[in-house]
Design an enzyme around this catalytic site. Structure first.
Site, PDB file in Angstrom:
ATOM      1  N   ASP A 562      18.848  12.558 -17.732  1.00  0.00           N
ATOM      2  CA  ASP A 562      19.315  13.901 -17.408  1.00  0.00           C
ATOM      3  C   ASP A 562      20.196  14.430 -18.543  1.00  0.00           C
ATOM      4  O   ASP A 562      20.995  13.695 -19.117  1.00  0.00           O
ATOM      5  CB  ASP A 562      20.116  13.857 -16.098  1.00  0.00           C
ATOM      6  CG  ASP A 562      20.706  15.209 -15.748  1.00  0.00           C
ATOM      7  OD1 ASP A 562      19.930  16.165 -15.577  1.00  0.00           O
ATOM      8  OD2 ASP A 562      21.950  15.302 -15.687  1.00  0.00           O
ATOM      9  N   HIS A 565      20.011  16.124 -24.145  1.00  0.00           N
ATOM     10  CA  HIS A 565      20.467  16.772 -25.373  1.00  0.00           C
ATOM     11  C   HIS A 565      21.986  16.797 -25.476  1.00  0.00           C
ATOM     12  O   HIS A 565      22.524  16.983 -26.570  1.00  0.00           O
ATOM     13  CB  HIS A 565      19.915  18.198 -25.443  1.00  0.00           C
ATOM     14  CG  HIS A 565      20.151  18.985 -24.189  1.00  0.00           C
ATOM     15  ND1 HIS A 565      19.357  18.842 -23.077  1.00  0.00           N
ATOM     16  CD2 HIS A 565      21.101  19.885 -23.866  1.00  0.00           C
ATOM     17  CE1 HIS A 565      19.811  19.630 -22.125  1.00  0.00           C
ATOM     18  NE2 HIS A 565      20.863  20.266 -22.567  1.00  0.00           N
ATOM     19  N   ASP A 691      13.672  22.250 -11.136  1.00  0.00           N
ATOM     20  CA  ASP A 691      14.746  23.209 -11.399  1.00  0.00           C
ATOM     21  C   ASP A 691      14.218  24.490 -12.025  1.00  0.00           C
ATOM     22  O   ASP A 691      14.930  25.173 -12.750  1.00  0.00           O
ATOM     23  CB  ASP A 691      15.827  22.576 -12.283  1.00  0.00           C
ATOM     24  CG  ASP A 691      15.287  21.883 -13.507  1.00  0.00           C
ATOM     25  OD1 ASP A 691      16.060  21.203 -14.192  1.00  0.00           O
ATOM     26  OD2 ASP A 691      14.076  22.034 -13.775  1.00  0.00           O
TER      27      ASP A 691
END
Length: 1561
Positions: A562, A565, A691
């Site tokens: 999750d 980045h 999402d």
């Protein structure tokens, strides 16, 4: 006998560049093993590349049974070998992200001064880390599950209902739909917000789902695989923890607080003050329920006044002028001064300050005395060194002498210090202003979005529950646990993300101000975790999160990182290493929002990410959706096979270890060599993620079906989310939603393929089944077509050609209900079976949507049904299938077909058949057969066919350079490498079978002649393979043609190398390519045999310029080339044939430059005889028969010692016989006696450009020096033989480079011959001991050689210092450059003697004893700097007034120097002298070397200088090295593109190197 088994070892070949970087575009090395056995990575390193001096390859790939440690590198020493490619094979046993680098001693610049040979470990250079990612090998139900076969299904656990009853129903429905991996959002204990991604206990399991904790999880995972055939994947959340996490109160240092991150203090004060303003808006008379932008502007004014000004934010940026000025004055008064490290530069600057401007003083303080600028911190953190400012005051005002003196007092000092510091602060105030502007803009935009924007959440009134801003900080409660901590420890920064931020920068670290500038889109329920640079910075957190990772890896087959980045990359590396220790074949997937493909690759390479999540719902149109499908769909149909070469089978000895720790007992092993191709990052292509918004929100609900179908047709892992197949109307709110999942597929009855109500589950089952089948079996070729509202996808297997074809009518807003007017689809050569056509109907009316949304208990989909539609008509016409869409095929419809190509079905597999048997077909060919099979330029081909056949002409491309296989391969190789199916050759193949007919036809015709009967076998092999591929559909023909040609070319090249020496067979690729030039240039040409009445193969000077008739065979070119092309490749018979043929035509003591098969030889080259004699010398030393050659007899074209000319039909022709040693002696004697003759048949009939004087030859020996002189200013008797041709420029008959006198290379070759023969005579192997001079004096060969040696340096060397001129025969007035060897001695124009040219290394190579070693190395280093180009040697010094480096033979201007190419040898860079230059350099450089390291450096210096030639031959469609280039290696259009001596002289270099290395060993 016990049957032997065939073992296959999968080897991935990884060549490294000279700098140690991998030869893979993008440097992304991704290996996806195709079997369960270990694979091998084979590093290939050129033996003396730059990384080989003190070189080592370091890899962290562990040995079998050894645990992987990222920082544990094994060393493999690189043992230099100039003639070999070093290969290091390392087995890889497990998946993961491995790394390698090299260390080496940097190669110093070439210098005549010896460099130290000892290099310490500290001086070694280290390359960057390069990564090798090995994909996990997943297994399900005991069988491999390749990544492109994955069908992943995402669920949010808190909506799954009661465990295990509700869970089992859903899991059965998911499995029944054909999914094979389930993705669970985090299953740990959730925080106060109830978001699955806000975890408050990483080691605990959600008690609502798993009341028995880990026991329930174990039971779940077991049932997934055993009962539902599902692998499991879950999220790992590393970047943050829930803001109510209990352990934060004990370990607040795990977060960024004001103690661990003091640079956040200003951001915290700003955040706190903004919250205070939010609470006091009413009391300040400001609006609390924003209705307009004007309301917001009023609040923003208050932000400026009540927040920014109130907290005095500037104090975090600027110097405290009062504090720092007083401290500076105190230091000044005390006489303290600043002494920086770089005192010299500082002193220079400060000396100028007294009368300099204020800015100079400010600059000195800024440069040497400013502290605290690394990051923000407490107020007035920035300060100046008081002693530095005191120094500035001293140089500005003078030293402080006291208050009552004439000097400056404290007041003056303070005033000046304040002035300087205020000026210094200007920059800091500007910095503050910039940040405040950004703060104001960010706060304004965020409030506007949250409160006013139409697409925003419209939070409503500002109150304590919904304050003006989202706080950036969690403030831990004060209690017994937290009381032992400082208040500063209890303020923790929350996590969030920054739009367009740099993913490699820590947003809460000292180098970022995004929290101060309010640029973070914050998650208020999550505290950002602080890992620091390693476990030492936050030991408890590292240990805790490591346990978390290992716990997840224990149970789940894959992890989704999750917020990858924003996760510190070194943390993710450690966590994944730990997880892979538990589960080596861990599937790791991530969603990266780095905003940069380059940054994505950094994460992928370092972490070994298996897949990156990509989503079809990101497409805003049918065209964009088509682009995404194209990106993840796979290779184009008919793609070329480029990744696999099978080496011949080899028997493994019973005692050898083929892999570490693995013994092969007499088994046969076969290596499957795969090239590592540039590859995009593997995708997990989702139709929709958990999402993002659903089709009903973003498009048209009906697009659910075509969008899903298109995703499932892609050659990548695919996925979906609970609610997509069910057609949920809205994105599920992870935080606020409380309802539970429902799905038609979760009911008790099994999911059946086909239509149905309440979703697309029945069709999804079929799509998933097909996707998994295609992924497992390797269907990786696709064709995607976009037409208006439609996208079609055809995905096929690259070998069986079976496939599936999809027609998808997408549904975007405004598409209506029509069929979209789609054109008919024509599947050429393809049969199809219609699997079904379906359309999706959805009631997405406002009423239906609201009814679904109003359900308080369950999440439901919109009312829908999938129904069969008779929307397709399929017709078969001949070998073509035509598919037409009928009227009823509205948006939301799909049609699916199974396809196959009958003509591609072969009993042994078409791919296998067309790539087998070639080696056997070539096994009887000799090198002359291979010349015809592989090469033959247009002129050669026409000559051999009586003018009927030339090379093949490809429409839109042009003629091939060769009629043979190399002509095709030169075009095909880049086509295959780039998969360029649009190339004209591919189109020509699709248009017809002419290429196939041409290739087979020329071989069958040739095999019917006496010269090439052995070509019948390859002709038959090609005919059979081409017959097998003729019936296949034309769109596949380029692929199969490429397979056949690659196989044939590889087998032919292999056969050629097999017939050559071991140094070639086992040598590096460059040597092998050079050696193949020998095959390229040597063949039968009727008009250019070596003999007038006998057909034998002859060596061309170059192609295509010198291919046939008189222009093919040049004496000089042959014997410069033949040492490398014949002796270096083991072609001793061809070498001898050329020696005998040219020896037979000796006349005037010379061999002809133009042979003309002995019919019309021309004797106008003074140097050819000496290259000829050098070749004989080399032959006797290298050929098996040795000096026996000298006693070989040959019939003479002309009479010995008789200059009479007569034609070949004269009875005297070939009536006399001489031995080779007689011919040698005749050549020496004629030169010793002196020769004065006029060329036979002189005049325009033999040379239309030469003036009459040029036909006169006068050659003699100066017996004082032993040097041979010859030529005049009207002829050009050496290799620099360009005659002026332009009447317009007045240059006709005036040579560009006459080079009369004693040319240095002739002198060297003469000495070499004399020295050799005198030694042979001493040994009794040469019968002649002397020659007679013109006046009858006897001079022994040894004496003649001695005279040359005694005088050589005096005659040719130009000393570096004028002080030494008296020792040499130099005219200082003429000298242009010193430290060189003259090109000529006593020529017709004295200045030409002193020109620096590329001829002296020839003499150095063949006669090193003539040269003073120090002088020689100096001259070579000078030449290296001045006349060596990227590939060739400049033919004239660029400092010479006559230097003209651009050759254009067609130019007919008035320029005397260049018209008609008169400057051929006046600057253009010729390649063959490069070989002699590098041979000389190696020879003299090695002379001075005393250690192995030093000798390695000498080889490396040579290797570095070969880079341009390697690039040229690799890129050349002629598969050779050009004759010459323009300045700095620029292409010369008039150059012959492949020249024999250009290649031959470099093989010479490798021969010398091998001899040197053998000598040392």
């Amino acid at each position: 006998m016990i049957p032997r088994t065939m073992m296959s070892n999968e080897v991935y070949l990884l060549p490294l560049n000279d700098d140690g970087s991998p030869q893979v575009a993008g440097e992304y090395i991704y290996l996806a093993p195709r079997c369960g056995d270990p694979v091998t990575i084979r590093f290939a390193i050129e033996g003396t590349s730059s990384i080989c001096c003190h070189g080592s390859l370091w890899v962290n790939i562990p040995e079998k049974g050894v645990e992987f440690r990222r920082d544990n590198f094994r060393e493999f020493k690189l043992t230099p070998d100039f003639n070999r490619t070093l290969e290091i094979s390392i087995p890889i046993y497990e998946a993961g992200a491995y790394a390698f680098y090299t260390t080496y001693a940097e190669l110093p610049a070439l210098s005549p001064k010896s460099s130290p040979d000892n290099t310490s470990q500290d001086e070694l250079k280290k390359t960057p880390l390069y990564y090798i990612d090995v994909a996990p090998r997943l297994r399900l139900d005991g069988r491999p599950l390749p990544l492109p076969a994955l069908s992943v299904f995402s669920v949010i656990s808190k909506f799954m209902g009661e465990y295990p009853t509700d869970w089992d129903r859903h899991l059965q429905g998911i499995s029944d739909r054909g999914y094979n991996m389930i993705h669970f959002t985090p299953l740990q204990v959730r925080g106060i917000s109830n978001s699955p991604y806000s975890i408050c206990d990483q080691l605990g399991w959600d008690p609502a789902c798993f009341p028995a904790g880990e026991e329930d999880v174990q039971r779940l995972v077991d049932s997934l695989e055993k009962e539902h055939s599902l692998l499991s994947l879950t999220d790992i959340v590393l970047n943050h923890t829930a803001n109510n996490t209990e352990w934060l109160q004990e370990h607040p240092d795990a977060g960024y607080n004001l103690t661990t991150a003091p640079w956040l203090e200003a951001a915290y004060e700003l955040d706190t003050k903004l919250l205070e303003l939010s609470a006091s808006l009413g009391s300040l008379g400001l609006p609390t329920d924003l209705e307009t932008t004007d309301d917001l502007i009023k609040i923003m004014e208050a932000v400026k006044k009540e927040v920014i000004v109130e907290i005095r934010l500037w104090e975090f940026y600027v110097l405290d002028v009062t504090r720092d000025a007083n401290a500076a004055v105190e230091a000044w008064v005390a006489g303290k001064t600043h002494v920086p490290q770089d005192q010299g530069e500082f002193s220079d600057q400060i000396e100028t300050l007294k009368n300099g401007p204020l800015e100079d003083k400010v600059q000195v303080v800024r440069q040497y005395g400013l502290h605290g600028t690394d990051h923000l911190g407490e107020r007035f953190r920035r300060r100046v060194d008081p002693t530095l400012v005191a120094s500035v005051l001293s140089f500005t005002l003078g030293r402080y002498e006291g208050e009552d003196t004439d000097g400056a007092d404290k007041g003056a000092g303070l005033q000046k210090a304040v002035e300087i510091l205020n000026a210094l602060n200007v920059t800091f105030y500007a910095e503050y202003d910039t940040d405040v502007d950004e703060i104001m803009e960010q706060v304004f935009n965020r409030i506007k979005y949250m409160r006013l924007d139409e697409h925003g959440p419209k939070l409503g009134p500002i109150n304590d529950k919904r304050p003006l801003i989202e706080t950036y900080f969690t403030r831990l409660p004060k209690n017994d646990k937290t009381s032992r901590h400082s208040p500063r420890d209890l303020v923790l920064v929350n996590n969030g993300w920054v739009w367009g931020g740099n993913a490699l920068i820590d947003n809460a670290g000292p180098d970022s101000r995004v929290y101060l500038r309010r640029e973070v889109i914050v998650w208020g329920d999550c505290v950002k975790l602080r890992y620091g640079s390693g476990p030492q910075d936050s030991p408890w957190l590292w240990e805790h999160m490591t346990k978390y990772a290992r716990l997840l890896a224990k149970y789940f087959a894959g992890l989704r990182i999750d917020n990858c980045h924003s996760t510190p990359i070194h943390v993710a590396e450690h966590i994944l290493d730990e997880a892979r220790r538990v589960r080596p074949d861990l599937y790791v997937v991530a969603e990266l929002f780095s905003g940069s493909e380059e940054t994505d690759y950094v994460f992928v390479k370092r972490l070994g990410l298996s897949s990156l999540i990509r989503e079809a719902m990101q497409a805003w149109s049918t065209g964009e959706l088509s682009r995404l499908v194209h990106r993840h769909g796979g290779r184009p149909i008919g793609s070329f096979e480029v990744d696999e070469v099978s080496r011949s089978q080899r028997r493994t000895s019973t005692s050898s270890l083929t892999l570490e720790g693995t013994r092969n007992d007499g088994e046969f092993s076969r290596e499957i060599i795969r090239t590592i191709k540039p590859t995009p990052v593997h995708a997990l292509f989702m139709d929709c993620t958990h999402d993002n918004e659903t089709p009903a929100q973003k498009r048209d609900a009906r697009d659910t079906l075509p969008n899903a179908a298109l995703v499932n047709m892609c050659s990548s892992a695919t996925g979906s989310v609970m609610g997509y197949d069910e057609i949920y109307p809205r994105l599920i709110d992870l935080v606020k939603e409380t309802r539970l999942y429902t799905s038609e597929s979760s009911r008790s009855k099994p999911v059946t393929v086909g239509g149905g109500k309440n979703g697309i589950g029945g069709i999804k089952k079929l799509l998933n089944q097909i996707h998994t089948l295609m992924g497992k079996d390797g269907y990786d070729e696709t064709h995607i077509h976009h037409e208006d509202e439609y996208v079609t996808v055809h995905r096929v297997h690259p070998e069986s050609r079976k496939g599936y074809f999809l027609i998808a009518h997408t549904a975007f807003p405004g598409y209506g209900n029509g069929n979209g007017a789609f054109s008919s689809v024509h599947l050429a050569g393809t049969k199809a079976r219609h699997l079904g056509s379906w359309m999706l109907e959805v009631d997405d009316s406002a009423e239906a949507t609201q009814e679904v949304l109003d359900d308080k208990e369950y999440l439901r989909g919109l009312p829908s049904r999938v129904i069969d539609v008779p929307g397709i008509r399929m017709e078969v016409t001949g070998d073509e299938t035509v598919i037409t869409v009928r009227d009823k095929f509205p948006p939301g419809s799909i049609a699916l077909f199974e396809t196959w190509i009958p003509t591609a079905e072969h009993s042994s597999g078409l791919d296998h058949y067309v790539t087998s048997g070639a080696d056997a077909a070539m096994s009887n060919l000799d090198l002359v057969d291979l010349n015809f099979l592989m090469y033959r330029c247009d002129a050669e081909e026409r000559e051999s066919s009586g003018g009927q056949d030339g090379t093949y002409d490809i429409p839109g491309h042009g003629k091939l350079v060769y009629a043979g296989l190399q002509g095709w391969w030169s075009v095909l190789e880049p086509i295959i490498r780039d998969n360029n199916l649009a190339h004209p050759l591919c189109q020509n193949l699709r248009d017809g079978k002419w290429s196939l007919d041409y290739i087979v036809g020329r071989l069958e015709r040739a095999s019917g002649t006496g010269s090439y009967e052995r070509l019948s076998q390859p002709a038959q092999w090609l005919r059979e393979r081409f017959n097998a591929i003729r019936p296949i559909p034309s769109f596949l023909l380029p692929r199969y043609f490429g397979l056949v040609l690659r196989t044939a070319h590889s087998a032919a090249s292999g056969r050629a190398l097999e017939l050559m020496t071991s140094n070639v067979r086992d040598g590096q690729w460059f040597v092998q390519k050079l050696a193949l030039v020998s095959v390229q240039q040597t063949g039968y040409v009727k008009s250019a045999s070596l003999w007038p009445q006998k057909a034998v193969p002859s060596l061309a000077a170059g192609l295509p310029h010198f291919a046939v008739e008189w222009a093919r065979c040049w004496g000089r070119d042959v014997f410069i080339s033949a040492r490398g092309l014949f002796l270096g490749t083991g072609r001793f018979d061809e070498a001898k044939e050329h020696i005998l043929a040219f020896g037979s035509v000796l006349k005037h003591g010379m061999i002809p430059n133009l042979l003309s098969s002995g019919d019309a030889p021309r004797y106008n080259s003074r140097d050819s005889i000496w290259f000829f004699l050098q070749m004989i010398q080399d032959y006797t030393k290298l050929a098996p028969e040795g000096t026996a050659l000298l006693r070989t007899k040959v019939k003479r074209r002309f009479l010995p010692y008789d200059d009479t000319w007569f034609p070949t039909d004269d009875p005297r022709a070939y009536s006399h016989e001489s031995t080779i040693q007689d011919i040698i002696q005749e050549a020496l004697q004629r030169h010793a006696s002196g020769m004065k003759y006029r060329e036979a048949n002189a005049g325009p009939q033999i040379d239309g450009q030469m003036k009459d004087e040029g036909f006169n030859q006068d050659i003699k020996v100066d017996w004082n020096t032993g040097l041979i002189f010859g030529g005049n200013q009207f002829n050009c008797g050496t290799w620099m033989d360009k005659m002026g041709e332009s009447e317009k420029a007045g240059s006709k008959g005036i040579p560009g480079t006459p080079r009369d006198g004693a040319a240095i290379e002739i002198t060297g070759l003469l000495y070499s011959t004399l020295d050799w023969l005198s030694e042979l005579h001493r040994q009794g192997q040469y019968p002649y001991k002397d020659v007679m001079t013109a006046d009858g004096q006897s001079v022994s060969l040894a004496d003649w050689a001695g005279r040359i040696k005694d005088n050589f340096e005096r005659c040719y060397f130009v000393p570096a210092s004028p002080e030494d001129d008296s020792k040499y025969d130099v005219n200082p007035a003429i000298v242009n450059r010193r430290g060189i060897y003259k090109d000529l001695y006593k020529s017709g124009k004295e200045f030409e003697d002193y020109q620096l040219r590329c001829n002296f290394p020839i003499a150095m190579t063949v006669a090193p004893a003539l040269f003073d070693p120090d002088h020689a190395l100096d001259a070579l280093c000078l030449a290296d700097r001045t006349i060596r180009g990227p590939t060739g040697m400049a033919t004239l010094d660029p400092a010479d007034l006559n230097y003209r480096p651009y050759y254009h033979n067609s130019e007919d201007s008035e320029d005397f120097a260049t018209s008609k190419g008169r400057n051929y040898h006046q600057g253009p860079e010729w390649l063959w002298p490069t070989g002699f230059f590098l041979r000389a350099l190696l020879k003299f450089d090695l002379k001075r070397r005393t250690t192995e390291e030093g000798k390695t450096e000498a080889f490396q210096q040579v290797t570095r200088r070969l880079a341009g030639c390697k690039k040229m031959i690799k890129e050349s469609v002629w598969a050779g090295l050009a004759e010459l280039t323009q300045k700095n290696g620029e292409h010369c259009p008039d150059s012959s593109p492949t020249q024999a001596w250009s290649a031959g002289c470099l093989i010479d270099l490798y021969m010398d190197a091998a001899a040197e290395q053998e000598k040392d060993s």
